[in-house]
Design an enzyme around this catalytic site. Sequence first.
Site, PDB file in Angstrom:
ATOM      1  N   GLU A  15       0.849  -1.200   0.000  1.00  0.00           N
ATOM      2  CA  GLU A  15       0.000   0.000   0.000  1.00  0.00           C
ATOM      3  C   GLU A  15       0.883   1.247   0.000  1.00  0.00           C
ATOM      4  OE1 GLU A  15      -2.599   1.695  -0.162  1.00  0.00           O
ATOM      5  OE2 GLU A  15      -4.386   0.465   0.183  1.00  0.00           O
ATOM      6  N   ASN A 149      -9.840   5.408   2.530  1.00  0.00           N
ATOM      7  CA  ASN A 149      -8.776   5.147   1.563  1.00  0.00           C
ATOM      8  C   ASN A 149      -8.333   6.425   0.868  1.00  0.00           C
ATOM      9  OD1 ASN A 149      -7.522   2.502   1.378  1.00  0.00           O
ATOM     10  ND2 ASN A 149      -9.584   1.698   1.125  1.00  0.00           N
ATOM     11  N   ASP A 197      -9.828   2.115  -4.233  1.00  0.00           N
ATOM     12  CA  ASP A 197      -8.917   2.050  -3.092  1.00  0.00           C
ATOM     13  C   ASP A 197      -8.086   3.340  -3.054  1.00  0.00           C
ATOM     14  OD1 ASP A 197      -7.042   1.278  -1.118  1.00  0.00           O
ATOM     15  OD2 ASP A 197      -7.204  -0.823  -1.667  1.00  0.00           O
TER      16      ASP A 197
END
Length: 290
Positions: A15, A149, A197
């Site tokens: 991420e 997100n 996301d």
Amino acid sequence: MHVEIAEPSRLQLGEGALWDPAGERLYWIGIEDRRVLWLEQGTGTASSVQLDTMPGTLVPYRDGRVLLATERGFELLDTASGTLGPVAEVEADRPHRRMNDGKCDPYGRLLAGTMTLAEPREPGPLYRLEPDGGTLRAVPVLDGLAIPNGLAWPEPDRLWYIDTPTRRIDLYEYPEHGPVGPLVRSIDTSELPGDPDGMTLDRDGNLWVAFWGGSSVRCFAPDGALLETVELPVPQVTSVAFGGPELDRLYITTAATGLDPADPAPHGALFRCDHLATGRPAVPWAGPAV
């Protein structure tokens, strides 16, 4: 368009891709892996630091240090020594939650939301790290979020935001002080495969959005029109960032969590796609020095 592997680590939950122009590094994190990673522009060398907590996001600070949002709150990491020091606690009385995606606003203040570690989802807030006298504290500025997100500011007074289960990209008013303002409009992605996301903006104001479960990054115009789709060879696409000296390389993080470890596909790798668009520089944390 050609997508290639920039770094092959099989992260369970890659991420937080972010380019640091001062250090000429591409940073990203492994949330479940408890790692901070970076790729040096000059040498192409990848390095990492192992943590004792799950990071949710990071932003560059100065002198090789980065500000993290973790299970414990906001913490400052010295990447040279691996030393991690507290900046401000967040939800210390709620150990079943952790911090997730975040970015610095145009004023250099880090915003990051919190989420539960397991089902059922318990709504939580988006926090902003702000000065409070001689210290720093986490101030809630938007509430009721399930999986907080992507964030992006097209202008200082506007904020694009993704709460993944809504399957929308919402544009809010964003005053310099106080809570996030009213909703202006939304881009509905519910007809597209996957869930939105992480995201970033290009120089023209278009949104590049990673789609978890959608094997893709999609580019939307500010009015919501779908302009382009970048296909990935893996399903769980998590975040995006423009990097490189000209900000013309799109870096893409992915995740291997929940997938068959014997599957030879490059789940969890860091990918790169060049010359799609030119990005905007990320805003580093403004401090104060701690």
